[in-house]
Scaffold this active site. Structure first.
Site, PDB file in Angstrom:
ATOM      1  N   VAL A   1       0.465   3.996   1.151  1.00 26.20           N
ATOM      2  CA  VAL A   1       0.357   4.751   2.398  1.00 26.20           C
ATOM      3  C   VAL A   1       1.334   4.237   3.455  1.00 26.20           C
ATOM      4  O   VAL A   1       1.719   4.973   4.354  1.00 26.20           O
ATOM      5  CB  VAL A   1      -1.098   4.678   2.931  1.00 26.20           C
ATOM      6  CG1 VAL A   1      -1.238   5.389   4.262  1.00 26.20           C
ATOM      7  CG2 VAL A   1      -2.058   5.267   1.911  1.00 26.20           C
ATOM      8  N   SER A   2       1.736   2.995   3.336  1.00 25.95           N
ATOM      9  CA  SER A   2       2.601   2.365   4.329  1.00 25.95           C
ATOM     10  C   SER A   2       4.050   2.822   4.185  1.00 25.95           C
ATOM     11  O   SER A   2       4.666   2.662   3.132  1.00 25.95           O
ATOM     12  CB  SER A   2       2.522   0.841   4.172  1.00 25.95           C
ATOM     13  OG  SER A   2       3.630   0.211   4.765  1.00 25.95           O
ATOM     14  N   ALA A   3       4.598   3.382   5.255  1.00 21.22           N
ATOM     15  CA  ALA A   3       6.004   3.808   5.230  1.00 21.22           C
ATOM     16  C   ALA A   3       6.951   2.641   4.958  1.00 21.22           C
ATOM     17  O   ALA A   3       7.899   2.786   4.178  1.00 21.22           O
ATOM     18  CB  ALA A   3       6.362   4.508   6.546  1.00 21.22           C
TER      19      ALA A   3
ATOM     20  N   GLN B   1       6.895   2.040   1.347  1.00 23.15           N
ATOM     21  CA  GLN B   1       7.596   3.101   0.633  1.00 23.15           C
ATOM     22  C   GLN B   1       9.101   2.844   0.615  1.00 23.15           C
ATOM     23  O   GLN B   1       9.773   3.080  -0.402  1.00 23.15           O
ATOM     24  CB  GLN B   1       7.306   4.454   1.288  1.00 23.15           C
ATOM     25  CG  GLN B   1       5.869   4.930   1.134  1.00 23.15           C
ATOM     26  CD  GLN B   1       5.550   6.084   2.065  1.00 23.15           C
ATOM     27  OE1 GLN B   1       6.428   6.850   2.447  1.00 23.15           O
ATOM     28  NE2 GLN B   1       4.296   6.207   2.452  1.00 23.15           N
TER      29      GLN B   1
ATOM     30  N   SER C   1       0.877  -1.169   0.000  1.00 20.87           N
ATOM     31  CA  SER C   1       0.000   0.000   0.000  1.00 20.87           C
ATOM     32  C   SER C   1       0.912   1.216   0.000  1.00 20.87           C
ATOM     33  O   SER C   1       1.871   1.277   0.785  1.00 20.87           O
ATOM     34  CB  SER C   1      -0.906   0.031   1.232  1.00 20.87           C
ATOM     35  OG  SER C   1      -1.516   1.313   1.366  1.00 20.87           O
TER      36      SER C   1
END
Length: 210
Positions: A8-10, A13, A6
Site C-alpha cells: 500500500v505504501s507508495a 512501490q 507494505s
C-alpha cells in the site's frame, strides 16, 4: 536481499518497481506497522521503524529514495536510471526532492484527513493543486520527468501519482501527466499485474480502516 514493505505504501512501490526494472529478486517481508510486535522487531534493524527497509547481505538501508539510489548504483548495468552526468543527475535529484518535499508531502496530508473522514482546508487543496501543476509542467517540457528517458525520478513520482486514485482526484485536466503515466508504465516489467496487486491491497487497507 530482504525488503520489509507494505504494497500500500507508495515509497515501497517505488523500491519494488526499481528492483523489477533492474531484474533484482527481493525476499519480500510484509510488515504491519500497526502491530507493536512487528514494529518492535523492525526497529532492531531500523531505529526509525519505517518502511521500506532493505537488508542487503547485512547492510541496512531505509528511506525509499536512499534505497532506490543504492540499488541502481550497486546493481544497475549502466547509469540510465540514475545518470552520472552532473547536470542531468541534478535534475533527477531535484525531481526526487520535489516529490518528497512538495508533491507527496501535500498529497499525504490530504490522504491522512481522508482516513479521519475530514475535508482538507482550502489552503491544503491549493498547495496540492500547485504541486500537480508543477508536475504537469515538468512532463510538458520533456517526455519524462527529468531527462529524455526513464529515470528513477519517473518511477518514484509514479508511486505518488498512483495515490491520487485513493482520494479520487481528477487528473483529467492534466493531459501531459496522464500521457506520462502511460509512457512510464509501458517501460516497467509486469506493471499491470503489479498495479492489480496495489489496487487490491489498497482496497483491503481502506476497508480495514473503516
Amino acid at each position: 536481499m530482504d525488503l520489509y514493505y507494505s504494497i500500500v505504501s507508495a515509497p515501497c512501490q517505488s523500491v519494488l518497481l526499481v528492483a523489477k526494472k533492474l531484474g533484482i529478486n527481493l525476499n519480500l517481508k510484509k510488515i504491519n506497522l500497526r502491530d507493536p510486535v512487528e514494529k518492535e522487531a523492525l526497529s532492531k534493524l531500523n531505529p526509525q521503524a519505517t518502511i521500506p527497509t532493505l537488508v542487503d547481505n547485512g547492510h541496512v538501508v531505509w528511506e525509499s529514495y536512499a534505497i532506490v539510489i543504492y540499488l541502481v548504483e550497486k546493481y544497475g548495468k549502466d547509469d540510465t536510471l540514475y545518470p552520472k552526468d552532473p547536470k542531468v543527475r541534478s535534475v533527477v535529484n531535484q525531481r526526487l526532492f520535489f516529490d518528497i518535499g512538495t508533491l507527496y508531502k501535500n498529497l499525504l496530508s490530504i490522504v491522512i484527513l481522508s482516513f479521519k473522514k475530514e475535508q482538507p482546508s482550502d489552503e491544503q487543496t491549493e498547495k496540492l493543486k500547485k504541486a500537480i501543476d508543477l508536475l504537469e509542467g515538468f512532463v510538458t517540457e520533456r517526455s519524462y520527468a527529468a531527462a529524455d528517458h526513464l529515470t528513477v525520478a519517473d518511477i518514484c513520482l509514479l508511486g505518488t501519482v498512483t495515490v491520487f486514485n485513493w482520494i479520487k482526484y481528477d487528473l483529467e485536466p492534466y493531459p501531459h501527466i496522464r500521457a506520462w503515466v502511460s509512457r512510464v508504465t509501458a517501460e516497467l516489467p509486469d506493471y499491470n499485474e503489479f498495479r492489480k496487486e496495489v489496487d487490491e491491497g489498497t482496497k483491503a487497507f481502506f476497508t480495514s480502516r473503516q
